[in-house]
Design an enzyme around this catalytic site. Sequence first.
Site, PDB file in Angstrom:
ATOM      1  N   LEU A   1       0.821  -1.143  -0.077  1.00  0.00           N
ATOM      2  CA  LEU A   1       0.120   0.006  -0.055  1.00  0.00           C
ATOM      3  C   LEU A   1       0.819   1.287   0.082  1.00  0.00           C
ATOM      4  O   LEU A   1       2.126   1.272   0.716  1.00  0.00           O
ATOM      5  CB  LEU A   1      -0.904   0.168   1.349  1.00  0.00           C
ATOM      6  CG  LEU A   1      -1.894  -1.338   1.402  1.00  0.00           C
ATOM      7  CD1 LEU A   1      -2.638  -0.856   2.836  1.00  0.00           C
ATOM      8  CD2 LEU A   1      -2.924  -1.336   0.395  1.00  0.00           C
ATOM      9  N   ASP A   2       0.431   2.343  -0.639  1.00  0.00           N
ATOM     10  CA  ASP A   2       1.165   3.762  -0.722  1.00  0.00           C
ATOM     11  C   ASP A   2       1.407   3.918   0.857  1.00  0.00           C
ATOM     12  O   ASP A   2       0.580   3.766   1.597  1.00  0.00           O
ATOM     13  CB  ASP A   2       0.433   4.643  -1.539  1.00  0.00           C
ATOM     14  CG  ASP A   2       0.294   4.493  -2.657  1.00  0.00           C
ATOM     15  OD1 ASP A   2       1.207   3.714  -3.365  1.00  0.00           O
ATOM     16  OD2 ASP A   2      -0.408   4.927  -3.407  1.00  0.00           O
ATOM     17  N   MET A   3       2.469   4.831   1.052  1.00  0.00           N
ATOM     18  CA  MET A   3       2.774   5.181   2.326  1.00  0.00           C
ATOM     19  C   MET A   3       1.447   5.874   3.036  1.00  0.00           C
ATOM     20  O   MET A   3       1.239   5.958   4.162  1.00  0.00           O
ATOM     21  CB  MET A   3       3.842   6.384   2.421  1.00  0.00           C
ATOM     22  CG  MET A   3       4.330   6.818   3.777  1.00  0.00           C
ATOM     23  SD  MET A   3       5.857   7.918   3.604  1.00  0.00           S
ATOM     24  CE  MET A   3       5.841   8.199   5.491  1.00  0.00           C
TER      25      MET A   3
END
Length: 410
Positions: free
Chosen positions: A257-259
């Site tokens: 998942l993106d940050m």
Amino acid sequence: LTEINEFLRAGRADLKDAKKARQRYRETVKKTLSPQDYEEVKERLAKESIQGQLVFKHRSKKWVIEQEALEGKLANFSNEIKELKEIRRTKSNALQREIFNQYVFLNALGQQQVLSDCFPDFDLRHPPSGSGDCAAPKLLQFAYNNELEPVCMGEFWWGAAPVKEVRKHGYFYPSCASRCRPILGHMLQGLDVEENPLLNYGKDKPMPIVYEDEDLVVVDKPAGLLSVPGVEIEDSALTRIKNLYPKASGAILLHRLDMSTSGLLMFTLNPKANKRMQRQFIKRQVEKTYIAEVVGEIKEEEGTILLPLAPDYFDLPRQMVCQENGKPSKTIWKVLHREKGISRLALKPVTGRTHQLRVHCAHPDGLGLPMIGDELYGVIGKRLHLHAHELIFQHPTSKERITLTAPIPF
């Protein structure tokens, strides 16, 4: 050389065909001839085989000699071309360095640095075109040249957006990573600059465990925490899982998942489970549903977005829509709620490209509405309103169909 190779290939093919014909003839006459006559036929066919090989060898001898001579010449030409390419590369690097060295940047301490020295890997990879010509370096250079002290600065986009990129008139955007970040690393020295908030943004944020057994662990990753360690940030979901499960073996990470994105993130604890779950992800058998909020009310109720995506190498990690070189990307969306100019959506990514949901929402050929708090494709806020809400998959061992959800934090 091509003609010689074709002649030799055809000659060898004829020998093989003749061998097969003799074999078929032997099998046919064996049924009708006496043992003595059959032995005579075998002897005659053996002589024909030897004679055919001798004839081919004699005819091809001069061709083989010429082939070796031509291959020698070709090797010499190839070496010359290789040497010329290396000379061209060396001269090109020297010219590039000479050009880039005309760009001299100051910092608040009065120190100078040429453009090429701002990029440590200059000889391996030249800076992107346009490096040093962006607004931020020019404004800082003007301030230093005129003995002014920069107090604050922000960059916003003015005018129509490029076809491939997500830009909106009047929106503020961070300096581009590929062109400006190495230069600003020098130019900001000597100024009282706030620490990068992302370096500690995920620190001390809890990461609840949603599901756990001997094969899998699924967590609710908080926004601001990396999925894997970064160059400057060690804390990540993967790091925490390795600390919690020191006996976990193999490649335990399945997806990312993106940050800035929160929600369900799955890990495996042994190689067998990893292999089986990887197969489900590759075959797109794992159903993922994200919840997002975008700025604006969408008239339609549901739809599908098909926009090919590619990295923006001049401004990583940003992605862009690219019809020529982009990878196919598909998102299915549905409106869940509308209120006060905000639309809450359920997003199902059929493909899993980097920033796919964010670009598909923000790009004018998608929904044309950026997510709340999207610092890359919209307006920065307290957090990005994107959450991995639901995962549906088959357990790698029990084969049970499992549905997991994580509460929506916005």
